[in-house]
Design a protein around this motif. Sequence first.
Motif, PDB file in Angstrom:
ATOM      1  N   ARG A 114       0.839  -1.204   0.000  1.00 54.00           N
ATOM      2  CA  ARG A 114       0.000   0.000   0.000  1.00 54.00           C
ATOM      3  C   ARG A 114       0.873   1.252   0.000  1.00 54.00           C
ATOM      4  N   ALA A 115       2.020   1.153   0.698  1.00 53.46           N
ATOM      5  CA  ALA A 115       2.930   2.301   0.713  1.00 53.46           C
ATOM      6  C   ALA A 115       3.415   2.633  -0.689  1.00 53.46           C
ATOM      7  N   LEU A 116       3.629   1.595  -1.498  1.00 50.40           N
ATOM      8  CA  LEU A 116       4.128   1.817  -2.857  1.00 50.40           C
ATOM      9  C   LEU A 116       3.103   2.479  -3.758  1.00 50.40           C
ATOM     10  N   SER A 117       1.869   2.516  -3.347  1.00 50.45           N
ATOM     11  CA  SER A 117       0.839   3.197  -4.139  1.00 50.45           C
ATOM     12  C   SER A 117       0.679   4.661  -3.734  1.00 50.45           C
ATOM     13  N   GLU A 118       1.425   5.089  -2.723  1.00 45.71           N
ATOM     14  CA  GLU A 118       1.360   6.485  -2.282  1.00 45.71           C
ATOM     15  C   GLU A 118       1.898   7.417  -3.374  1.00 45.71           C
ATOM     16  N   GLU A 119       1.208   8.516  -3.564  1.00 44.27           N
ATOM     17  CA  GLU A 119       1.557   9.462  -4.635  1.00 44.27           C
ATOM     18  C   GLU A 119       2.976   9.994  -4.478  1.00 44.27           C
ATOM     19  N   LEU A 120       3.377  10.267  -3.248  1.00 42.62           N
ATOM     20  CA  LEU A 120       4.717  10.819  -3.019  1.00 42.62           C
ATOM     21  C   LEU A 120       5.794   9.855  -3.486  1.00 42.62           C
ATOM     22  N   LEU A 121       5.681   8.585  -3.113  1.00 41.79           N
ATOM     23  CA  LEU A 121       6.700   7.612  -3.505  1.00 41.79           C
ATOM     24  C   LEU A 121       6.699   7.382  -5.013  1.00 41.79           C
ATOM     25  N   LEU A 122       5.525   7.372  -5.611  1.00 44.90           N
ATOM     26  CA  LEU A 122       5.444   7.220  -7.064  1.00 44.90           C
ATOM     27  C   LEU A 122       6.086   8.423  -7.756  1.00 44.90           C
ATOM     28  N   LYS A 123       5.916   9.582  -7.179  1.00 45.44           N
ATOM     29  CA  LYS A 123       6.514  10.797  -7.748  1.00 45.44           C
ATOM     30  C   LYS A 123       8.041  10.748  -7.644  1.00 45.44           C
ATOM     31  N   LEU A 124       8.548  10.304  -6.517  1.00 48.60           N
ATOM     32  CA  LEU A 124       9.995  10.195  -6.348  1.00 48.60           C
ATOM     33  C   LEU A 124      10.580   9.178  -7.330  1.00 48.60           C
ATOM     34  N   ALA A 125       9.888   8.064  -7.506  1.00 46.89           N
ATOM     35  CA  ALA A 125      10.387   7.018  -8.400  1.00 46.89           C
ATOM     36  C   ALA A 125      10.341   7.451  -9.857  1.00 46.89           C
ATOM     37  N   ALA A 126       9.344   8.252 -10.226  1.00 44.96           N
ATOM     38  CA  ALA A 126       9.164   8.645 -11.630  1.00 44.96           C
ATOM     39  C   ALA A 126      10.106   9.764 -12.062  1.00 44.96           C
ATOM     40  N   ALA A 127      10.678  10.499 -11.116  1.00 46.81           N
ATOM     41  CA  ALA A 127      11.539  11.642 -11.458  1.00 46.81           C
ATOM     42  C   ALA A 127      12.793  11.177 -12.200  1.00 46.81           C
ATOM     43  N   LYS A 128      13.084  11.835 -13.305  1.00 47.08           N
ATOM     44  CA  LYS A 128      14.259  11.475 -14.118  1.00 47.08           C
ATOM     45  C   LYS A 128      15.438  12.407 -13.860  1.00 47.08           C
ATOM     46  N   GLU A 129      15.139  13.654 -13.497  1.00 53.60           N
ATOM     47  CA  GLU A 129      16.188  14.634 -13.247  1.00 53.60           C
ATOM     48  C   GLU A 129      16.556  14.663 -11.764  1.00 53.60           C
ATOM     49  N   ARG A 130      17.789  15.078 -11.510  1.00 53.13           N
ATOM     50  CA  ARG A 130      18.219  15.186 -10.124  1.00 53.13           C
ATOM     51  C   ARG A 130      17.437  16.287  -9.430  1.00 53.13           C
ATOM     52  N   LEU A 155      16.584   5.276  -5.066  1.00 52.72           N
ATOM     53  CA  LEU A 155      16.159   5.994  -6.264  1.00 52.72           C
ATOM     54  C   LEU A 155      17.346   6.093  -7.218  1.00 52.72           C
ATOM     55  N   PRO A 156      17.385   5.254  -8.263  1.00 48.23           N
ATOM     56  CA  PRO A 156      18.541   5.239  -9.180  1.00 48.23           C
ATOM     57  C   PRO A 156      18.814   6.589  -9.834  1.00 48.23           C
ATOM     58  N   ALA A 157      17.761   7.300 -10.229  1.00 49.79           N
ATOM     59  CA  ALA A 157      17.956   8.593 -10.904  1.00 49.79           C
ATOM     60  C   ALA A 157      18.595   9.610  -9.976  1.00 49.79           C
ATOM     61  N   GLN A 158      18.378   9.468  -8.692  1.00 48.60           N
ATOM     62  CA  GLN A 158      18.959  10.390  -7.714  1.00 48.60           C
ATOM     63  C   GLN A 158      20.247   9.848  -7.099  1.00 48.60           C
TER      64      GLN A 158
END
Length: 267
Positions: A89-105, A145-148
């Motif tokens: 359920r935590a993985l469906s949180e908008e904040l975590l999805l936003k962090l994972a989706a970010a491509k730029e530092r 977070l690989p991108a970060q």
Amino acid sequence: MGMKMRLKRDGGTDTKKRRFFRDMSFRLKISILIFSAIFLPSVIMSTMTYYQAKHTITEQTATTVAQSITVSLADIDSSLNAALSISNRALSEELLLKLAAAKERFTEEEKATYYPEAYQLLNYYISRIKAPNILMSIDSYYLYLPAQKTVITTNSTYYEDIDTEKLDFVHHLEQNGYLEGWYATQPVNYETLNGGAVQSPLITYSQPLFNDRGELTAVFALNLDTRLFDRLFYNSTGYLRSHVAICDREGNIIVAEGTADQPADLK
């Protein structure tokens, strides 16, 4: 000549034995006969009964231990499944999805906002697992977070510019083709990230996240300490002298309890 002399000596010995028995008192003869006819067979039967009873008790104890271990494992599986359900359920949180989706530092301002929020959110889910006593042995959550090139941990802070070789929970996942599952891992902290001594392992469920293009966007980890196995150890080694070990996929011992000489104690 020599042969006849030996036969004579042997005959003399037999004669002496017969004479010795004949000269015994009647009471002594009766005692010997009673011992031979009653006491000696009783000793033999008692010895046989003892070892048979010992074998039966050992088998019964082994059956009891096996049943106890089965019950303990069922309880552990139930707790783990409940904890994993909450973690998903935590993985469906908008904040975590936003962090994972970010491509730029992230900028420093974004880090100052996002990372503390992620820290608080993940700790909230830990409290949801602990509050109803679902799994008290939970240690932490990690979010890589690989991108970060950053890992956020709930028991300390976040670490930046991290080589994945130093993140045991990510490294095991990479080695196993990103197959999510349970692994024995080293904790993430300042010492392990800077070449410190090997520490007590965690029991980690590593879970990769991918985007629509199949690119790795995050690795989420649920970490448990080895107290998870306390009840299992007690139920298996509390009955008899034994040794129980929990091994990882490669057969390396993660944690062991009890010895052949001393049963384990419940911690």
